[in-house]
Design an enzyme around this catalytic site. Structure first.
Site, short mmCIF file in Angstrom:
data_model
loop_
_atom_site.label_atom_id
_atom_site.label_comp_id
_atom_site.label_asym_id
_atom_site.label_seq_id
_atom_site.Cartn_x
_atom_site.Cartn_y
_atom_site.Cartn_z
N LYS A 33 0.40 -0.98 -0.13
CA LYS A 33 -0.04 0.36 -0.16
C LYS A 33 1.09 0.76 -0.07
CE LYS A 33 -0.50 0.43 4.67
NZ LYS A 33 -1.35 -0.63 6.28
N ARG A 116 -11.00 0.61 14.81
CA ARG A 116 -10.02 1.41 14.07
C ARG A 116 -11.65 0.90 12.75
NH1 ARG A 116 -4.26 2.05 10.67
NH2 ARG A 116 -5.16 -0.01 10.10
N TYR A 243 16.29 30.58 2.69
CA TYR A 243 15.54 31.08 3.26
C TYR A 243 15.61 32.07 4.50
CZ TYR A 243 12.50 30.21 -1.40
OH TYR A 243 12.74 30.26 -2.05
N MET A 289 11.95 24.10 -1.26
CA MET A 289 11.03 23.47 -1.68
C MET A 289 11.85 21.97 -2.95
SD MET A 289 7.82 23.78 -4.73
CE MET A 289 7.39 25.34 -3.92
C1 LIG Z 1 -0.56 -1.33 6.93
C2 LIG Z 1 -0.97 -2.97 7.12
C3 LIG Z 1 -0.41 -3.78 7.33
C4 LIG Z 1 0.78 -4.64 7.42
O1 LIG Z 1 1.88 -3.20 8.98
P1 LIG Z 1 3.69 -3.81 9.24
O2 LIG Z 1 3.82 -2.95 10.24
O3 LIG Z 1 3.83 -2.46 7.94
O4 LIG Z 1 3.79 -4.91 8.86
C5 LIG Z 1 -1.32 -4.87 7.41
N1 LIG Z 1 -2.21 -5.09 7.91
C6 LIG Z 1 -3.12 -4.17 7.71
C7 LIG Z 1 -4.48 -4.33 7.36
C8 LIG Z 1 -2.46 -3.14 7.68
O5 LIG Z 1 -3.69 -1.90 7.19
#
Ligand SMILES: *Cc1c(COP(=O)(O)O)cnc(C)c1O
Length: 334
Positions: A33, A116, A243, A289
């Protein structure tokens, strides 16, 4: 623009550590992700495939489509379900079930304490009934731990609750479902051999935010961040850089401007004292930047070779340090 170098050998080393803990590559799901934690989505998908992984986890369906050719199956954590034989979709609440189209492959997320996402444990029977009624294909039941990387017994309390979930799902007649709740920290702490799948993110990229006593397995940083010299100049005592002129030369010195700035995802924050690069050079004055200034004339400098150490300098975590990095930065494998 800066350059990101991806160390393939270190990535494979890390994946191998998790594979050894599980017993097989089929149990290791690589979490890709957010542009593979800033490493580059397609690039890391390709490397994970070369290593022999077949399962991936992403946030959006758009990400899943980009890496489809590489994996047998992809779990989408945070997007609306659709019918796609390649992808399964996490159901984060009861409404998600009602909105999923007939025939969609889904994985039910159960809230075992993080509060969550996921349905409440009390809603489990209701959720399973609705999944049946809706004609969804329930591929998995999952949960996420809130304190896996902290030294406490909370992880065990959540695991116990997930065991109860498993029993109830099986009792409801779903006997081909896979169960998964391990992220990197959980996988580093507990036995993985009986897990259907572990979801490995940060560990695959070389970091553990666990306290020292859990650092039994050596992980190696995969990403390093480099910047190139744009121009150099000699400063006289009293000349001020950048800056606001917040850095003042205390003596005559040669400084160069390098091609990394907050536009690349490098934090400008002035809350901390000047950041010290991987080569021990403090960033002089404010981050622009697209530029930073360093007392160096080298053509290329390594700004960061350890995101965990770097994150401590700026008061955040390794995850954020890397995911901030602009996707347009060139990534090369070496
Ligand atoms: C991001 C995520 C992971 C991975 O977590 P890490 O701590 O990076 O290994 C696993 N499960 C879910 C649902 C996540 O959102």
């Amino acid at each position: 623009m800066a350059t990101i170098k991806i160390n393939k050998q270190n990535f494979f080393h890390n994946l191998n550590q998790f594979t050894l803990k599980c017993g097989s590559k089929a149990q290791v799901g690589i979490v890709l992700k957010d542009n593979a934690y800033g490493h580059g989505l397609e690039l890391m998908a390709e490397l994970a495939t070369e290593f022999g992984l077949t399962e991936a986890v992403v946030r959006t369906y758009a990400e899943a489509k980009r890496i489809k050719p590489y994996f047998q199956s992809i779990l989408v954590l945070g997007d609306r379900a659709c019918v796609d034989a390649h992808c399964s979709f996490a159901l984060n609440c009861l409404d998600d079930i009602d909105q999923a189209p007939h025939g969609a492959v889904v994985e039910l997320k159960v809230d075992t304490g993080m509060h969550r996402n996921g349905i409440a444990m009390a809603e489990l029977d209701e959720a399973l009934q609705r999944i049946r009624k809706q004609g969804l294909r329930l591929k998995g039941v999952m949960s996420h731990n809130r304190s896996a990387d902290e030294l406490s017994s909370e992880l065990f309390w959540q695991q116990k609750r997930f065991e109860m979930v498993k029993q109830r799902v099986k009792a409801a007649g779903f006997d081909t479902v896979r169960f998964h709740s391990f992220n990197s920290a959980t996988a580093l702490r507990l036995d993985c051999r009986h897990e259907d799948l572990i979801r490995v993110g940060i560990g695959a990229y070389g970091y553990s935010e666990l306290p020292e006593i859990y650092r039994v397995i050596e992980l190696k940083p995969v990403l390093t961040l480099w910047a190139k010299r744009i121009s150099s100049r000699i400063l006289q005592k009293g000349d001020r850089v950048g800056y606001g002129g917040t850095y003042e030369a205390s003596h005559s010195m040669e400084v160069s401007t390098y091609d990394l700035g907050y536009g690349d995802g490098w934090m400008r924050s002035t809350r901390f004292q000047s950041f010290v690069t991987a080569e021990g050079l403090p960033i002089l004055g404010r981050v622009s930047m697209d530029y930073v200034s360093l007392a160096s004339t080298k053509e290329e400098v390594c700004i960061m070779d350890n995101a965990l150490e770097a994150s401590k300098q700026v008061g955040t975590i390794s995850y954020e340090m890397m995911t901030l990095l602009n996707p347009d930065i060139k990534r090369i494998v070496w």
